[in-house]
Design a protein around this motif. Structure first.
Motif, PDB file in Angstrom:
ATOM      1  N   ALA A 249       0.805  -1.208  -0.082  1.00 35.58           N
ATOM      2  CA  ALA A 249      -0.019  -0.002   0.129  1.00 35.58           C
ATOM      3  C   ALA A 249       0.863   1.279   0.144  1.00 35.58           C
ATOM      4  O   ALA A 249       1.072   2.102   0.996  1.00 35.58           O
ATOM      5  N   VAL A 250       1.388   1.539  -1.014  1.00 33.66           N
ATOM      6  CA  VAL A 250       2.757   2.280  -1.271  1.00 33.66           C
ATOM      7  C   VAL A 250       2.312   3.781  -1.424  1.00 33.66           C
ATOM      8  O   VAL A 250       1.815   4.011  -2.319  1.00 33.66           O
ATOM      9  N   VAL A 251       2.776   4.867  -0.601  1.00 34.67           N
ATOM     10  CA  VAL A 251       2.905   6.118  -0.789  1.00 34.67           C
ATOM     11  C   VAL A 251       3.510   6.561  -1.771  1.00 34.67           C
ATOM     12  O   VAL A 251       4.959   6.060  -1.894  1.00 34.67           O
ATOM     13  N   ASP A 252       3.376   7.661  -2.628  1.00 32.54           N
ATOM     14  CA  ASP A 252       4.120   8.018  -3.800  1.00 32.54           C
ATOM     15  C   ASP A 252       5.105   9.118  -3.069  1.00 32.54           C
ATOM     16  O   ASP A 252       4.520  10.159  -2.478  1.00 32.54           O
ATOM     17  N   PRO A 253       6.274   8.748  -2.913  1.00 33.61           N
ATOM     18  CA  PRO A 253       7.016   9.630  -2.207  1.00 33.61           C
ATOM     19  C   PRO A 253       7.590  10.934  -2.999  1.00 33.61           C
ATOM     20  O   PRO A 253       8.249  11.963  -2.661  1.00 33.61           O
ATOM     21  N   THR A 254       7.211  11.016  -4.358  1.00 34.37           N
ATOM     22  CA  THR A 254       7.573  12.448  -5.216  1.00 34.37           C
ATOM     23  C   THR A 254       6.332  13.419  -5.027  1.00 34.37           C
ATOM     24  O   THR A 254       6.685  14.526  -5.350  1.00 34.37           O
ATOM     25  N   GLN A 255       5.399  13.158  -4.436  1.00 35.79           N
ATOM     26  CA  GLN A 255       4.380  14.084  -4.347  1.00 35.79           C
ATOM     27  C   GLN A 255       4.183  15.073  -3.174  1.00 35.79           C
ATOM     28  O   GLN A 255       4.598  14.610  -2.177  1.00 35.79           O
ATOM     29  N   ASN A 256       3.926  16.312  -3.352  1.00 30.48           N
ATOM     30  CA  ASN A 256       3.420  17.168  -2.318  1.00 30.48           C
ATOM     31  C   ASN A 256       2.269  17.061  -1.671  1.00 30.48           C
ATOM     32  O   ASN A 256       1.325  15.978  -2.230  1.00 30.48           O
ATOM     33  N   PRO A 389       4.756  22.921   2.888  1.00 29.03           N
ATOM     34  CA  PRO A 389       3.720  23.726   2.262  1.00 29.03           C
ATOM     35  C   PRO A 389       2.586  23.867   3.274  1.00 29.03           C
ATOM     36  O   PRO A 389       2.342  23.283   4.203  1.00 29.03           O
ATOM     37  N   ARG A 390       2.180  25.249   3.396  1.00 26.45           N
ATOM     38  CA  ARG A 390       1.035  25.719   4.307  1.00 26.45           C
ATOM     39  C   ARG A 390       0.003  26.244   3.441  1.00 26.45           C
ATOM     40  O   ARG A 390       0.319  27.375   2.718  1.00 26.45           O
ATOM     41  N   TYR A 391      -1.060  25.744   3.311  1.00 23.41           N
ATOM     42  CA  TYR A 391      -2.146  26.023   2.279  1.00 23.41           C
ATOM     43  C   TYR A 391      -3.002  27.060   2.934  1.00 23.41           C
ATOM     44  O   TYR A 391      -3.601  26.797   4.086  1.00 23.41           O
ATOM     45  N   THR A 392      -3.353  27.977   2.350  1.00 24.31           N
ATOM     46  CA  THR A 392      -4.513  29.263   2.643  1.00 24.31           C
ATOM     47  C   THR A 392      -5.959  28.685   1.958  1.00 24.31           C
ATOM     48  O   THR A 392      -5.763  27.664   0.986  1.00 24.31           O
ATOM     49  N   ALA A 393      -6.824  29.444   2.531  1.00 21.88           N
ATOM     50  CA  ALA A 393      -8.119  29.135   1.945  1.00 21.88           C
ATOM     51  C   ALA A 393      -7.972  29.512   0.593  1.00 21.88           C
ATOM     52  O   ALA A 393      -8.724  29.127  -0.289  1.00 21.88           O
ATOM     53  N   GLY A 394      -7.338  30.743   0.206  1.00 21.63           N
ATOM     54  CA  GLY A 394      -7.217  31.077  -1.106  1.00 21.63           C
ATOM     55  C   GLY A 394      -6.720  29.951  -1.971  1.00 21.63           C
ATOM     56  O   GLY A 394      -6.881  29.777  -3.279  1.00 21.63           O
ATOM     57  N   ASP A 395      -5.564  29.220  -1.426  1.00 23.04           N
ATOM     58  CA  ASP A 395      -5.090  28.132  -2.358  1.00 23.04           C
ATOM     59  C   ASP A 395      -6.064  26.997  -2.518  1.00 23.04           C
ATOM     60  O   ASP A 395      -6.037  26.613  -3.733  1.00 23.04           O
ATOM     61  N   GLY A 428       7.454  22.649   8.483  1.00 19.15           N
ATOM     62  CA  GLY A 428       7.600  21.422   7.981  1.00 19.15           C
ATOM     63  C   GLY A 428       8.983  21.172   7.284  1.00 19.15           C
ATOM     64  O   GLY A 428       9.668  22.422   7.064  1.00 19.15           O
ATOM     65  N   ALA A 429       9.264  20.188   7.021  1.00 22.41           N
ATOM     66  CA  ALA A 429      10.880  19.793   6.808  1.00 22.41           C
ATOM     67  C   ALA A 429      11.088  19.820   5.231  1.00 22.41           C
ATOM     68  O   ALA A 429      12.092  20.285   4.869  1.00 22.41           O
ATOM     69  N   ALA A 430      10.067  19.509   4.439  1.00 24.57           N
ATOM     70  CA  ALA A 430      10.456  19.272   2.990  1.00 24.57           C
ATOM     71  C   ALA A 430       9.175  19.224   2.109  1.00 24.57           C
ATOM     72  O   ALA A 430       8.091  18.716   2.833  1.00 24.57           O
TER      73      ALA A 430
END
Length: 512
Positions: A249-256, A389-395, A428-430
């Protein structure tokens, strides 16, 4: 979306419990943590943060589960400084001692799931692996009994999970963002010491110390869901220490985070489509729709009505639109849950929301007595510490069309979940984890074509990111989150063959 955990007198018990309680101490500056000896004892009942319940029952044949506490540095940049304890559980190998390979460490995902409670619940499924391994799992730092992140009270969490998470106007958007900020502020207020130290890189370093203390030259590992990300990060940091490892059940490590959530929207929509097709293709009449589209139309109508007028759930709580979406998502994690989704929808159409609310409670870690495990608190803390990343309501507003295109039902729900790290106390780290692992032993990477939470494409991306000669991809054409626990003989044969005998299956093997 977290991967939900799939489970759920005396003086001696009190002593055992206190021996496993985790707190920050002033570890000796001269202490060699790699030389510590683990004090394995009978396991106490799970703590409230682990979900409560009874102590684990013996395995068939009478083998008992044992628990211990591993000391690790609170801050890995100060390895001789303060320490915390990690709760561990094991079942010793059942076969001939001369054939024992070592310990096989499990992480079941989340992040935030308790391995101390999950491994015993599924211990029988790994009986063949136990012939040559001690089965071991743990509560990662910040989780369960391992210096748990604490945020809100049970009553506050009841209110938190009833909120509208798919806002339709500016007032509702402001309310959602403010409620998220309140939750995050409570985490900072109650857990200031542990919050800066729950990144996946910290947990990976913990596992390497665990490997050493358990007496293994190599780390043999079985990671599921987020556990595959943890395993990939471990392989990146310690490639020469990787033994036999399986990622399922593999996480995609390339995605944000945005890309990951968008992939989940597509994955849960695919699972819902498959559920609707399955219900309406049976010989017996599907009780929730005449055609696959009719099933989905009726669900959409239910959710629209619930937004305006919730129905009775589990007294005194009502089934809101958000709780219903959460319950539907939970039921799509396994084909075994589809019958409960059908029954839950049937009841909801008649004005009874109990089953969907039970499914939602399971997702959120709420027990029958109204107590919550800390899976949500730990999930947010680990994700927000890992993700830059830190997402806003606008994002979110700008990306909503893409999410809605991916899934009319889950799109808004998963898009607005991206605000969960608003005003988080730790940066956040990355953008995404680094799992490149040149020099590592082969890692078997198992992808499921019908997986809703970690879509199938993630397996190929993980193989590519691990690097040439490391990742070996195996495909399972099935349904649900993960492949090994489907009990598919082809999948289990390939995984067991590698873990037990070192036989690496041919890359590109397909099981159905």
């Amino acid at each position: 979306m977290p991967n939900p955990s799939r489970i759920r007198v005396a003086l001696t018990a009190a002593v055992l419990l206190s021996s496993l309680l985790v707190s920050c101490g002033d570890g000796s500056k001269d202490e060699d943590l790699g030389a510590q000896e683990l004090n394995w004892r009978d396991c106490p009942p799970p703590s409230p943060a682990e979900g409560g319940g009874n102590a684990p029952s013996p395995l068939p044949g009478g083998a008992t589960w044992q628990c211990a506490t591993l000391k690790v540095p609170l801050d890995w940049s100060k390895p001789k400084g303060q320490t915390i304890g990690l709760a561990l559980i094991r079942a010793k190998a059942s076969g001939e001692p001369s054939r024992r390979i070592g310990s096989l460490i499990f992480n079941f995902g989340g992040p935030g799931g308790s391995g101390v409670t999950t491994l015993p619940a599924f211990g029988e499924d790994y009986a063949r692996l136990r012939t040559r391994y001690d089965l071991v799992s743990f509560d990662p730092r910040g989780v369960g009994r391992s210096a748990p992140v604490e945020c809100e009270s049970n009553a506050q969490l009841d209110e938190y999970f009833q909120q509208d998470t798919t806002p339709d106007d500016s007032a509702e958007r402001t309310a959602l963002v403010n409620r998220t900020k309140k939750f995050n502020a409570e985490c900072e207020r109650h857990s200031p010491r542990i919050l800066p130290h729950v990144r996946t890189t910290d947990a990976a370093r913990d596992m390497d110390l665990m490997r050493k203390v358990l007496g293994d030259d190599k780390l043999h590992f079985f990671g599921i869901s987020y556990g595959t990300e943890l395993g990939g990060v471990y392989a990146h940091l310690f490639p020469k220490h990787v033994g036999r490892a399986v990622f399922d059940a593999v996480v995609d490590p390339t995605q944000n985070p945005e890309q990951s959530s968008l992939g989940q929207a597509r994955g849960f929509q695919l699972a819902l489509d498959n559920f609707a097709d399955d219900c309406t293709s049976k010989v017996t009449e599907c009780p929730i729709g005449d055609t696959p589209q009719d099933v989905k139309n009726r669900i959409a109508a239910l959710l629209k009505n619930l937004e305006k007028k919730p129905i009775p759930g589990i007294f005194p709580r009502q089934l809101t639109q958000t709780a219903a979406i959460n319950g539907i998502a939970q039921s799509l994690y396994s084909k075994d849950f589809w019958e409960y989704l059908t029954e839950g929808l049937e009841q909801a159409y008649e004005g009874d929301g109990k089953i969907l609310m039970l499914l939602s409670d399971s997702m959120n870690g709420r027990s029958d007595n109204g107590e919550y495990s800390n899976i949500t608190a730990a999930n947010v803390a680990i994700n927000c510490s890992d993700e830059k990343p830190r997402y806003t309501a606008g994002d979110i507003e700008r990306t909503l069309p893409r999410f809605r295109s991916a899934s009319a039902l889950f799109g808004d729900y998963l898009a607005w979940g991206l605000v969960s790290c608003t005003d988080w106390a730790v940066p956040g780290a990355a953008d995404h984890p680094d799992v490149s692992a040149p020099g590592s032993a082969p890692i078997l990477v198992v992808g499921n074509t019908g997986d809703p939470a970690t879509p199938y494409e993630g397996a190929r991306k993980m193989v590519e990111a691990l690097g040439k000669g490391v990742g070996v991809e195996l495909t399972y054409k099935g349904q649900g989150h993960g492949a090994y626990d489907s009990k598919n003989k082809c999948v289990q044969g390939a995984v067991d063959g590698y873990l037990l005998d070192g036989k690496v299956p041919a890359a590109g093997t397909v099981c159905s």
